[in-house]
Design an enzyme around this catalytic site. Sequence first.
Site, PDB file in Angstrom:
ATOM      1  N   ARG A  49       0.833  -1.203   0.000  1.00 59.83           N
ATOM      2  CA  ARG A  49       0.000   0.000   0.000  1.00 59.83           C
ATOM      3  C   ARG A  49       0.866   1.252   0.000  1.00 59.83           C
ATOM      4  O   ARG A  49       1.779   1.386   0.821  1.00 59.83           O
ATOM      5  CB  ARG A  49      -0.903  -0.008   1.235  1.00 59.83           C
ATOM      6  CG  ARG A  49      -1.667   1.290   1.489  1.00 59.83           C
ATOM      7  CD  ARG A  49      -2.592   1.113   2.683  1.00 59.83           C
ATOM      8  NE  ARG A  49      -3.233   2.344   3.109  1.00 59.83           N
ATOM      9  CZ  ARG A  49      -2.980   2.982   4.243  1.00 59.83           C
ATOM     10  NH1 ARG A  49      -2.059   2.501   5.084  1.00 59.83           N
ATOM     11  NH2 ARG A  49      -3.628   4.080   4.567  1.00 59.83           N
ATOM     12  N   ARG A  90      -7.866  17.717   8.626  1.00 60.59           N
ATOM     13  CA  ARG A  90      -6.765  17.712   9.579  1.00 60.59           C
ATOM     14  C   ARG A  90      -6.613  19.076  10.243  1.00 60.59           C
ATOM     15  O   ARG A  90      -7.054  20.104   9.709  1.00 60.59           O
ATOM     16  CB  ARG A  90      -5.450  17.327   8.882  1.00 60.59           C
ATOM     17  CG  ARG A  90      -5.449  15.918   8.309  1.00 60.59           C
ATOM     18  CD  ARG A  90      -4.110  15.556   7.687  1.00 60.59           C
ATOM     19  NE  ARG A  90      -4.139  14.205   7.130  1.00 60.59           N
ATOM     20  CZ  ARG A  90      -3.910  13.103   7.848  1.00 60.59           C
ATOM     21  NH1 ARG A  90      -3.600  13.211   9.139  1.00 60.59           N
ATOM     22  NH2 ARG A  90      -3.955  11.917   7.282  1.00 60.59           N
ATOM     23  N   LYS A 234     -13.479   2.223   1.003  1.00 59.98           N
ATOM     24  CA  LYS A 234     -13.159   2.148   2.427  1.00 59.98           C
ATOM     25  C   LYS A 234     -14.390   2.568   3.245  1.00 59.98           C
ATOM     26  O   LYS A 234     -14.912   3.666   3.061  1.00 59.98           O
ATOM     27  CB  LYS A 234     -11.961   3.045   2.738  1.00 59.98           C
ATOM     28  CG  LYS A 234     -10.673   2.586   2.062  1.00 59.98           C
ATOM     29  CD  LYS A 234      -9.556   3.588   2.191  1.00 59.98           C
ATOM     30  CE  LYS A 234      -9.064   3.743   3.609  1.00 59.98           C
ATOM     31  NZ  LYS A 234      -7.904   4.679   3.698  1.00 59.98           N
ATOM     32  N   THR A 292      -6.287  -1.609  10.128  1.00 60.22           N
ATOM     33  CA  THR A 292      -6.026  -0.682  11.230  1.00 60.22           C
ATOM     34  C   THR A 292      -5.786  -1.372  12.571  1.00 60.22           C
ATOM     35  O   THR A 292      -6.640  -2.099  13.079  1.00 60.22           O
ATOM     36  CB  THR A 292      -7.148   0.360  11.414  1.00 60.22           C
ATOM     37  OG1 THR A 292      -7.555   0.859  10.146  1.00 60.22           O
ATOM     38  CG2 THR A 292      -6.636   1.514  12.264  1.00 60.22           C
TER      39      THR A 292
END
Length: 491
Positions: A49, A90, A234, A292
């Site tokens: 990835r 963010r 996702k 994760t």
Amino acid sequence: MPPFAAPSIPKKRPFAGEACTKIVATLGPASDSVEMITKLIQAGADVFRINTAHGDRAAHQQTLDNVRQASAEADFHAAVLVDLAGPKIRLGQLVTEPLQLDEGMTVSFVAGDDSPSELELTSTYENLISELEVGDRVMLADGLVSLRVTQATEQRAECVVTGGGAIRSRQGINLPGVKLSVLAMLPRDIDNAIWAAKNEVDIISLSFVRSPEDVHSLRKLLDEHDSKAIIVAKIEKPEALQCLEEIVDATDAIMVARGDLGVEIDIAETPVAQKRIIRVCRSRIKPVIVATQMLESMHHHSRPTRAEVSDVANAILDGADACMLSGETAIGDHPVKALQTMNHIMCCTENDLTSTSISFGQKQHRRVGRVHEVTSAMTEAATNVAESIGAKLVVIATRSGNTAWVKSQSRSIIPTLGVSESVGTLRRMNLMWGIKPFHVESVGEPTEFIQAMSNWGKENDLLKTGDRVVFMTGTKLIEKVHNSVVVHTVK
């Protein structure tokens, strides 16, 4: 000399020691060199990835080139997954680094890139202030710090700290339950997707999917650039869970992105959500990756916790096609050890499935959109025959990989080779449970193909006299259809 020409057995790792469940390894400073990637391939990595949320185009291109070089050196066609960052919100640059927020403190979100004062925060999403309302929750630092909006104007959103902790610049912001107007693909995502398509990347994942339309947008973009990449949606937003079936139908594969999902929904609901997502994917013949914090403690320790081992094993028992390592391989102290550990857990779990005759595959026949209904039926028949006669190997000759895709969902533990002339097809098959990609220069006629594969198996000590091998091929009576199942006894 027959047109079929088989290579020597790949150097990746011993055939018998390879897990059926696939491993996705995230590359980063700890692992993106050719030498380290080669070691990861040998340790069990199937897919690498590249996270476009970090680094620039030059770094991404170098990492891709390194994977291709390492694949050549390891004699294994590893797949590459480019992860589009999506609308990840963010924090901007903080005045104090790190900034400790204690429960009961008041902080504010203001416009701009850099914080004008210690308790005035900024974000990368310019519409954040206008879309926040009184009562909304704001989660920082992967959910470790929580805020609640108490006042909202056009210039600022004032918040009270409801869960204290330290925050740093550029950490993620999650807004559970807040409806955002941001698009699924930002300009940088579109640019990265086009770059991936032009470089024949095998898998592209889309972050923060909220609806099937998000997937359709990416597919249209990739079609415009003649990309055959597998699209992975996702699942990390509550909106995605509300239309999960529609998203699964629209995409090629799913990733259970538990990091942001566990912040966006009640963390206690995450295991149930994971099981539901896997169940829906299994019912629709779509590969699913669980991701994760699978071996989080191996960032700095050489052994995982017992809870982490159980987490990986339970993902396999639930029916996951692949598990993903993130920081463990990207920035961890033991990237190779982490990968070896995951492969070992997978093998042990799958061995137990074999010894106790547990099958979590779907036994009823289902029509699959990726292949002709004859191919779908013959794939199921080939699996049943192989299990009934105790075959040592199943061999599928495939141009596109679609027949191997369907075969992988049977969850048969009999080793299966997906044989193809196409390197791109071989790489994409690395996401398919139990399928071992195998490159040939030319398949040739069925009789020659069967005999050559039998000879290859004997020469490499994978088959012996009397072993049975089930072959799936096409007679070409129906174009692009596997309509022949042959049981061959090694002589």
